[in-house]
Write an enzyme that holds these catalytic residues in place. Structure first.
Site, PDB file in Angstrom:
ATOM      1  N   LYS A   1       7.180  32.732   3.152  1.00 31.01           N
ATOM      2  CA  LYS A   1       5.845  32.459   3.701  1.00 31.01           C
ATOM      3  C   LYS A   1       5.972  31.808   5.082  1.00 31.01           C
ATOM      4  O   LYS A   1       5.306  32.226   6.041  1.00 31.01           O
ATOM      5  CB  LYS A   1       5.083  31.517   2.757  1.00 31.01           C
ATOM      6  CG  LYS A   1       3.706  31.099   3.247  1.00 31.01           C
ATOM      7  CD  LYS A   1       3.393  29.646   2.895  1.00 31.01           C
ATOM      8  CE  LYS A   1       3.475  28.763   4.118  1.00 31.01           C
ATOM      9  NZ  LYS A   1       3.359  27.337   3.858  1.00 31.01           N
TER      10      LYS A   1
ATOM     11  N   LYS B   1       7.995  22.674  13.077  1.00 30.76           N
ATOM     12  CA  LYS B   1       8.334  23.111  11.718  1.00 30.76           C
ATOM     13  C   LYS B   1       8.757  24.577  11.722  1.00 30.76           C
ATOM     14  O   LYS B   1       9.705  24.954  11.024  1.00 30.76           O
ATOM     15  CB  LYS B   1       7.139  22.887  10.778  1.00 30.76           C
ATOM     16  CG  LYS B   1       7.382  23.303   9.323  1.00 30.76           C
ATOM     17  CD  LYS B   1       8.385  22.419   8.615  1.00 30.76           C
ATOM     18  CE  LYS B   1       8.754  22.925   7.221  1.00 30.76           C
ATOM     19  NZ  LYS B   1       7.782  22.593   6.176  1.00 30.76           N
TER      20      LYS B   1
END
Lengths: 298, 298
Positions: free
Chosen positions: B248, B180
């Site tokens: 983030k 990811k």
């Protein structure tokens, strides 16, 4: 001799620049029945194509003076400038109405100057850089990025369709070269990104091949991840497209950005990776190798 | 109640984190006949799903103690650490044999610590971050990047197949999160590249839409050029995936690289572009907006 789809008033055509890309382009024109006249400083390059049906011009001047459309496929901006603008160059010998189609990858802003000078001499100049590599040239599946007057591009489109499968007029003179610059920039930056991603995976002890597989179908998927990402995993750097040519093209991108007064930091990163690759002896390897050099030496 | 494809020994399942992504995932489990128990600090989030057939647990402890598989879909690393490891957290209440599947995007290296602590408590922990956005969650077409023991992943695969359409085990614990991280890095860098390419075209007076069209089918083609490249041309920044969440995630990539001792300069460029976008008020716009901020302010 001539195929129905190519109007007779476009024939014969001439071709200068009979290298890895130019030679198969000439063959595709010949296979479609288009009469092609060739000339080359290194005669043996032209003679190979004569064996395939091309006609050898007696001289550069004779070639330029006897064709309706003249294709160029040479190395860099100064080559095109010299061929076009020098005393005794194309504009000195051209018949009015000649259309020059330049498949070289050169400076977009200097392309505009060349096209303007050509226009003043009654010659049309279409920038038509290609992407797709030697394979695309052989299979006539090249992508052509076209810049120039719409009418000129429409006239030569039947010929271009014998060379490539995707023909897009991007805009006026130089716009094809701008698209090619964007192409080389995006490919370079995507290669850097994949190099970094693989580096992150390896540093974490995770197999980059599995990461690639997980990502291929999603938003991170790209032709570069599919093709070059696989080459990286297989250490396959047989060209394809050589690193030194990508470096040359990135120089064009950098010059163009500098002349336009914009600061593209990604250009510097791709150039730095290519420089390191070249310093390590990879000039004639596929430019995919730059992904191995995207992390600065420490 | 239960669909044939989901073994009974996986039921009931629990779900914590019922936001934009979690709620449609729960609905897809319910539609397939899987009994889902939910709990949320904000009761109204859970109640919406009760109306769709979920069972409201009496408490967090009761939820954790009564399910065979527990899905998490929360915001950040500390949330997962707190849920799993705190006194009174999941490991305090879990039955032996519980499998936790974490769909949150969190730190890969801290994921390994969480998974190890879980293992010591007799609980399996599978990292399963997703890509594909709200649309993918609703349509059950998410890409799941999986890390953990192969046997655990195979056991829960029938459930995961109700949530996503591409399930790839990347490796052991944390490997899903590494994939990811690579995904977010590659998407970010590709967006920067496209932002730069469009900037170059515009500075040269060439229409970026024509450049995109010329490039889409070639080696520079990507899902990002196709989807986000179109958004950019249309000024369409309706999320999709919000810029502050991409920021983030890029923080996670940066932390991971720092912990592994590797220097990824592309990470800094994507973060810088996202920072500028956030400073200009785009936190809740689609993260595509970062391409507008890839050229440093001058």
């Amino acid at each position: 001799m001539n195929d129905h789809t190519v109007p007779n008033d476009l024939c014969p055509v001439g071709f200068i620049g009979l290298g890895i890309m130019g030679a198969p382009m000439v063959r595709n024109l010949l296979h479609a029945g288009v009469p092609v006249r060739v000339w080359a400083r290194r005669l043996e390059q032209a003679e190979k194509l004569v064996a395939d049906g091309a006609t050898l011009a007696a001289s550069f001047a004779e070639l330029v003076g006897t064709v309706k459309v003249l294709f160029l496929n040479v190395s860099d901006t100064p080559d095109v400038e010299s061929l076009m603008l020098d005393d005794g160059g194309i504009l000195s010998h051209a018949r009015a109405g000649l259309i020059v189609v330049d498949h070289s990858t050169i400076d977009p802003l200097r392309t505009r100057v060349i096209a303007e000078r050509a226009r003043e001499a009654g010659v049309a100049f279409v920038d038509a850089p290609v992407s797709g590599g030697e394979r695309g040239a052989i299979d006539a599946t090249l992508t052509l990025m076209l810049g120039g007057d719409e009418a000129d591009i429409e006239r030569v489109r039947p010929l271009l369709a014998l060379i490539g499968s995707t023909l897009t007029r991007v805009g006026d003179s130089g716009a094809g070269q701008i698209a090619k610059a964007c192409n080389q920039l995006i490919i370079g930056e995507t290669l850097v990104a994949i190099g970094e991603a693989y580096g992150l995976a390896q540093a974490a002890g995770v197999d980059p091949a599995r990461v690639r597989e997980a990502l291929l179908g999603g938003f991170a998927g790209s032709k570069v991840l599919e093709m070059h990402g696989k080459r990286l995993l297989e250490d396959n750097f047989v060209p394809g497209f050589m690193a030194h040519l990508h470096a040359k093209d990135m120089g064009i991108v950098a010059d163009t950005a500098a002349h336009l007064g914009i600061n593209l930091t990604g250009v510097d990163r791709v150039r730095a990776a290519l420089s390191r690759a070249l310093e390590h002896g990879h000039a004639y390897d596929d430019s995919t190798i730059l992904a191995r050099y995207c992390v600065p030496d420490r």
